[in-house]
Design an enzyme around this catalytic site. Structure first.
Site, short mmCIF file in Angstrom:
data_model
loop_
_atom_site.label_atom_id
_atom_site.label_comp_id
_atom_site.label_asym_id
_atom_site.label_seq_id
_atom_site.Cartn_x
_atom_site.Cartn_y
_atom_site.Cartn_z
N GLU A 43 0.81 -1.23 0.00
CA GLU A 43 0.00 0.00 0.00
C GLU A 43 0.84 1.27 0.00
O GLU A 43 0.59 2.20 0.76
CB GLU A 43 -0.96 -0.01 1.19
CG GLU A 43 -1.86 -1.24 1.19
CD GLU A 43 -2.85 -1.30 2.34
OE1 GLU A 43 -2.76 -0.46 3.25
OE2 GLU A 43 -3.70 -2.19 2.32
N ASN B 183 2.33 -4.90 -3.29
CA ASN B 183 0.92 -5.23 -3.08
C ASN B 183 0.14 -3.94 -2.81
O ASN B 183 0.65 -3.02 -2.16
CB ASN B 183 0.84 -6.18 -1.86
CG ASN B 183 -0.51 -6.81 -1.67
OD1 ASN B 183 -1.15 -7.21 -2.64
ND2 ASN B 183 -0.96 -6.91 -0.42
N HIS C 24 -10.20 -6.30 -2.24
CA HIS C 24 -11.23 -6.19 -1.20
C HIS C 24 -12.42 -5.52 -1.87
O HIS C 24 -12.43 -4.31 -2.06
CB HIS C 24 -10.71 -5.37 -0.03
CG HIS C 24 -9.61 -6.04 0.71
ND1 HIS C 24 -9.81 -7.23 1.39
CD2 HIS C 24 -8.31 -5.74 0.87
CE1 HIS C 24 -8.67 -7.61 1.94
NE2 HIS C 24 -7.74 -6.73 1.63
N GLU D 211 -5.72 -10.75 -1.70
CA GLU D 211 -6.53 -10.63 -0.46
C GLU D 211 -8.02 -10.61 -0.77
O GLU D 211 -8.77 -9.81 -0.23
CB GLU D 211 -6.15 -9.35 0.29
CG GLU D 211 -4.68 -9.26 0.62
CD GLU D 211 -4.29 -8.04 1.44
OE1 GLU D 211 -5.19 -7.34 1.95
OE2 GLU D 211 -3.08 -7.78 1.55
N ASP E 87 -11.78 -10.66 -0.90
CA ASP E 87 -13.03 -10.87 -0.17
C ASP E 87 -14.07 -9.97 -0.83
O ASP E 87 -13.74 -8.93 -1.36
CB ASP E 87 -12.91 -10.64 1.35
CG ASP E 87 -12.24 -9.35 1.75
OD1 ASP E 87 -12.20 -8.41 0.92
OD2 ASP E 87 -11.76 -9.25 2.90
C1 XIL Z 1 -6.03 -6.53 7.99
C2 XIL Z 1 -6.35 -7.72 8.86
O1 XIL Z 1 -7.22 -8.57 8.16
C3 XIL Z 1 -6.97 -7.26 10.16
O2 XIL Z 1 -7.12 -8.36 11.03
C4 XIL Z 1 -6.09 -6.22 10.80
O3 XIL Z 1 -6.73 -5.72 11.95
C5 XIL Z 1 -5.83 -5.08 9.84
O4 XIL Z 1 -5.24 -5.61 8.67
N1 XIL Z 1 -4.78 -4.80 3.39
C6 XIL Z 1 -3.76 -5.58 3.84
C7 XIL Z 1 -3.98 -6.47 4.99
O5 XIL Z 1 -2.70 -5.62 3.21
O6 XIL Z 1 -2.82 -6.66 5.74
C8 XIL Z 1 -5.08 -5.99 5.88
O7 XIL Z 1 -5.33 -6.96 6.87
C9 XIL Z 1 -6.30 -5.70 5.07
C10 XIL Z 1 -6.04 -4.65 4.04
#
Ligand code: XIL
Length: 994
Positions: free
Chosen positions: A755, A806, A843, A872, A874
């Site tokens: 990020e 990422n 996400h 990641e 979802d």
């Molecule tokens: C999130 C986790 O899922 C949570 O449990 C934590 O509190 C915060 O981080 N992008 C990312 C991940 O790269 O590391 C993040 O994970 C979600 C967003």
């Protein structure tokens, strides 16, 4: 007489929206020891009991003690109401009660359920923590409306469990607005006091303002609005000072109140009567994270999204720090009202997303970042027309017109003579998107990117000017493919016109960063009463500087007359484009000027090629292995016991996936909680789980602005420990050497940086090929080099590990952030860094997926020799109560799986968590539900893998079956070889590759 009086009173009460909640039972009228009826949903074997007892916490109160020994058994209550079934739940959509968990109450995580008759109206989503034992808590449950054939008035409520021990009291049914105070017309709520920063006077009264009613609230200079607001009436806010937060400030939780049920208009006035010396009088908007180029993946603050805000003279709208987006459905700003962004010097970005109600608005005040370092941006949405008349704006994060019309109507003459910044200021760009329109008769100092329609004038025949009068500098107007300029004329003298103090630039880049040779369009329209003569000239546009490249337009002329276009440089150096009448006959090349080429964003919905086989118990990983693909999951050692296969989550993680990543275990704060003090407890748990299950591991993540320990930075951005640049480089290097080195040869790949891009990438529109980094302890205090160094160090620590970058919001080709990501990754590759690929977090929320844009995006990394993987995934449900919500989610999961399967440079798909109740997000975003049962999403993904695997098998089998070959194998040189020798082999005249 008495009776009549009461009758009248209840009539009055029932006429008003905000009436009393209905008390179902408070147990005060029952003897201690009374046995209560328990009901079991499936009947039979009832060992559960309920008895009226003395409140364990208050000897003067009576309550119900429930001991549950069977699943599905609940205490039963007759509702004292004439209403039943749907009429009852329509009137009272919420059940409220007090709940006290006895010390012997087993299981902290379980579901509370509510039935009306035999119909289930509520069940906790997931298995939430039910609160501490030994204290009374007030619970509110939003009931599903009863179905039409339900005519029951019997409630059954309580935990669905087989070993629970709890107490209930004050069971009420609550109407939507029963807790609200109903304002009467003209009523004044005076909260304005001369208070201090340590004595906030909050407005916490739930207020319902009926249609036609005006309520007035005077607020204090230090106050927070934490109340719920509802109704269609008018609210006048008299702001008593500058710290008038809507919601709570960061130190108090950054919450915001529920104003979604208020659709009336809010007027804001300054109120100086109590304290006359405040910095400003207005509102401070709180919370809401935002990516201006990626609204869909943002969470803007929606408090004002469904209402109109009128800022009267002398008021200010400010924002809390951070990158915030505030949706304001309708906005009117009077002169001297100000929108200023963050109210202190900082590096905060505030975006006001206005116009969503499709109404029109006038912005006559001043829009600018009042305090240095901050940014203010305006995003216009909705079909309406917004007119900017302010002449001293500096909208330094830019103005983006996504839809509808923006009219620039500042006083251009006054701007010129007074050297004013005009309607937009010059700092931020003005971007008009496809389908949106820009017009007016004022002056624009901002460099402007036109993808949409540019139509000078308001109604008559006026000139719209691009000029930076404040600085006396040139302005660039960039015309992108298929953008449109429309000029309207009545005669050679009376026509609208475009005037550029600067130059016109022609771009071949479309809104979604494709290249196109399509020309911009220049269209002339005539009024019905226009009369022109041969050789009449209409000046369509003038530029103080000749465009560097020739300007080719797709010219559109009216049907009447025949025109020719002349582009010429006048004696004074001005460049003009002129339409000249060459014949009074009709235009032989007439082509209508319509909006047809303004094709907006075409969404690509996933196709529906799904056949589910629920009897096929083959795990996902078996198919993925066959396909040479990695399908993975974020495992979480602290959410469930990863060493115990009896835990359903653990079992599913091991069974279904061939690769895992720690959801939090390998982040900086977890692995190096103290300087040079490393803790591998969590990460080892992930490694052991993976080893046990023969899974590969992704490492996540080394350099990130989030989840850094406080010894590095208090918030991931500030350098509050005062490190020098050299020290920070040392810290990062030591971290990477240790963590990557620890798992050398064991972790397949690392997310080296995470990020790193800013959410606002509007820079790529004006400066293609660029990107902007997010401020972080690393980026701000080391500089971009932290990225390069991190890759080099990670490679040194484990040369066999694959290295990734990422990010989120970079999934779909065509968004500015996706473009910025591509630019950055290209840069890293060109710098010869050991980078193997990039990750798209994905996400998502249902409805956002555009498979075409996702796939195009993934594919463009292949020629760079880079993987582009899904790290990641979802997909939260946009509307969880929709009957087809889970199916839509499943289709999107399947569509992403297909993209993953058919692209070689996308070898990995990771899902961010196993079961919905263990997700970091709400609204059931994962493939397994809260019981860890497979959801449609799982089966759809499964079906895609199964199909792909069986296709692969059949194609191999077919080849085998087709082959009729002899025992004689030759190489290309004609020499006899052993069958199976690596390389090309020839058998019976056919070539084979081994
Ligand atoms: C999130 C986790 O899922 C949570 O449990 C934590 O509190 C915060 O981080 N992008 C990312 C991940 O790269 O590391 C993040 O994970 C979600 C967003």
């Amino acid at each position: 007489m008495k009776k009549l009086f009461f009758g009248l009173l209840s009539a009055v009460v029932s006429a008003s929206v905000c009436a009393e909640p209905l008390t179902v039972c408070d147990f005060e009228n029952y003897e201690v020891g009374t046995t209560w009826t328990m009901w079991n949903r499936y009947g039979g074997g009832e060992a559960s009991t309920a008895t009226v007892v003395t409140d364990p916490a208050n000897a003067n109160n009576k309550v119900l003690h429930v001991t549950v020994k069977n699943w599905n058994s609940h205490a039963e209550f007759a509702v004292p109401s004439e209403l039943t079934g749907k009429a009852l739940t329509d009137r009272y959509p919420t059940l409220r009660c007090q709940l006290y968990r006895g010390n012997g109450d087993n299981a902290d995580y379980k579901q509370f359920a509510v039935f009306l008759g035999t119909e289930e109206l509520y069940r906790d989503e997931g298995y939430p923590y039910q609160g501490n034992k030994g204290v009374w808590q007030t619970k509110g449950y939003a009931l599903k409306g009863a179905s039409a054939d339900n005519n029951s008035a019997v409630l059954r409520i309580g935990f669905n469990h087989d070993d629970s021990d709890y107490y209930l009291d004050n069971i009420q049914l609550v109407g939507e607005f029963d807790d609200y105070t109903e304002a009467t017309d003209g009523q004044v709520f005076d909260y304005c006091v001369n208070n201090t920063s340590s004595s906030y006077k909050n407005f916490d009264l739930p207020l319902f303002i009926p249609k036609g009613v005006t309520a007035n609230v005077r607020t204090s200079r230090y106050s927070e609005w934490t109340n719920a607001l509802a109704g269609e009436g008018t609210l006048n806010i008299y702001a008593g000072g500058e710290r008038c937060y809507i919601g709570t400030q960061a130190s108090k939780g950054s919450t915001y109140p529920d104003w979604t049920k208020m659709t009336g208009t809010i007027h804001l006035y300054p109120y100086k009567e109590v304290v006359g010396s405040c910095g400003f009088y207005g509102l401070l908007l709180q919370s809401g994270t935002f990516s201006p180029d990626n609204e869909e993946q943002s969470r803007p603050n929606i408090l004002f999204a469904n209402k109109t805000l009128v800022m009267h003279e002398g008021t200010t709208l400010a924002a809390e720090s951070g990158t915030r987006g505030f949706k304001i459905g309708g906005l009117q700003m009077e002169k001297t009202a100000e929108m200023i962004g963050y109210y202190k010097s900082s590096s905060a970005n505030s975006y006001y997303v206005i116009g969503g109600l499709n109404s029109d608005g006038v912005l006559a005040g001043k829009i600018y970042a009042k305090y240095s370092g901050n940014k203010v941006g305006i995003i216009k949405e909705g079909k309406g027309t917004y007119t900017i008349t302010g002449n001293e704006n500096d909208i330094n994060s830019g103005v983006t017109v996504n839809a509808g019309t923006l009219l620039i109507c500042n006083d251009a003459k006054a701007a010129e003579s007074g050297k004013k910044s005009g309607a937009t200021g010059a700092t931020g760009p003005l971007t008009v998107m496809t389908g949106a329109r820009l017009g007016g008769n004022g002056s624009i100092a901002a460099n402007t990117d036109m993808y949409g329609i540019l139509q000078p004038s308001t109604e008559g025949f006026e000139t719209l000017t691009f000029a930076n009068y404040a600085a006396g500098k040139d302005v660039a107007l960039t015309l992108h493919p298929k953008s449109v300029i429309r000029i309207n004329a009545r005669s050679a003298q009376e026509h609208s016109m475009l005037k550029v103090q600067g130059t016109i630039v022609k771009s071949n880049i479309t809104q979604d960063f494709q290249t196109s040779d399509a020309n911009p369009r220049l269209a002339l329209t005539l009024t019905d009463d226009a009369t022109l003569n041969i050789n009449d000239e209409i000046v369509l546009l003038t530029c103080s500087k000749k465009p560097a490249e020739g300007l080719a337009f797709d010219m559109r002329y009216p049907k009447r007359y025949t025109f020719t276009t002349e582009q010429r440089v006048e004696n004074d150096g001005t460049f003009t484009i002129v339409a000249r009448v060459i014949s009074l006959d009709d235009n032989p090349n007439y082509k209508e000027d319509d909006d047809e080429t303004q094709d907006g964003d075409v969404k690509n919905y996933p196709d529906e090629d799904i056949t589910i086989d629920m009897t096929d118990k083959t795990p996902l990983r078996t198919y993925a292995d066959k396909l040479g693909k990695s399908i993975g999951v974020a495992a979480a050692s602290y959410r469930y016991d990863l060493s115990n296969d009896n835990v359903p989550e653990t079992a599913a993680v091991g069974r279904e996936f061939n690769i895992v990543v720690g959801e939090n275990e390998m982040k900086f704060d977890a692995t190096e909680p103290g300087q040079n003090y490393f803790n591998y407890g969590g990460s080892d748990a992930i490694m052991w789980e993976a080893e046990r299950n023969h899974q590969e591991v992704r490492g996540h993540t080394l350099a990130w602005h989030s989840q850094v320990p406080s010894w590095v930075s208090s918030d991931g951005r500030k350098n509050n420990n005062g490190f020098t640049r050299e020290q920070l480089l040392g810290i990062l290097k030591n971290h990477i050497y240790n963590v990557v080195g620890k798992y050398k040869g064991k972790i397949r790949e690392w997310d080296v940086v995470n990020e790193v891009l800013d959410d606002d990438q509007s820079v790529v529109r004006t400066n293609p090929g660029t990107y902007k980094l997010r401020p972080s302890i690393w980026a701000t205090y080391i500089g971009e080099e932290f990225i390069d160094s991190a890759f080099v160090w990670a490679h040194e620590a484990d040369p066999s590990a694959k290295l990734y970058i990422n990010d989120y919001g970079v999934e779909f080709m065509g968004s500015t952030k996706a473009e910025a990501y591509f630019n950055l990754v290209k840069r890293l590759k060109a710098s010869n860094l050991p980078i193997d690929g990039c990750g798209l977090q994905c996400h998502l929320t249902t409805g956002q997926l555009d498979t075409l844009k996702l796939e195009n995006n993934i594919q463009r990394y292949a020629p760079l020799g880079l993987n582009c993987i899904i790290t990641e995934l979802d997909i939260a449900l946009a509307n969880p109560s929709a009957p087809d919500a889970l199916e839509n989610q499943a289709k999107e999961y399947a569509a992403i799986t297909r993209v993953f399967l058919r692209n070689e440079n996308c070898p990995t798909l990771m899902v961010w968590g196993i079961s919905d109740n263990n997700s970091w997000r709400h609204n059931q975003p994962l493939m397994f539900d809260s019981n860890c049962n497979a959801k449609p999403a799982y089966y759809y993904v499964h079906s895609q893998l199964r199909k792909a695997a069986s296709k692969k098998e059949t194609s191999v089998n077919l080849k085998k079956a087709e082959r009729t070959y002899s025992d004689e194998w030759y190489n290309l040189q004609g020499q006899r070889i052993m069958p199976g020798t690596k390389g090309i082999a020839i058998n019976s005249g056919k070539k084979f590759l081994f």
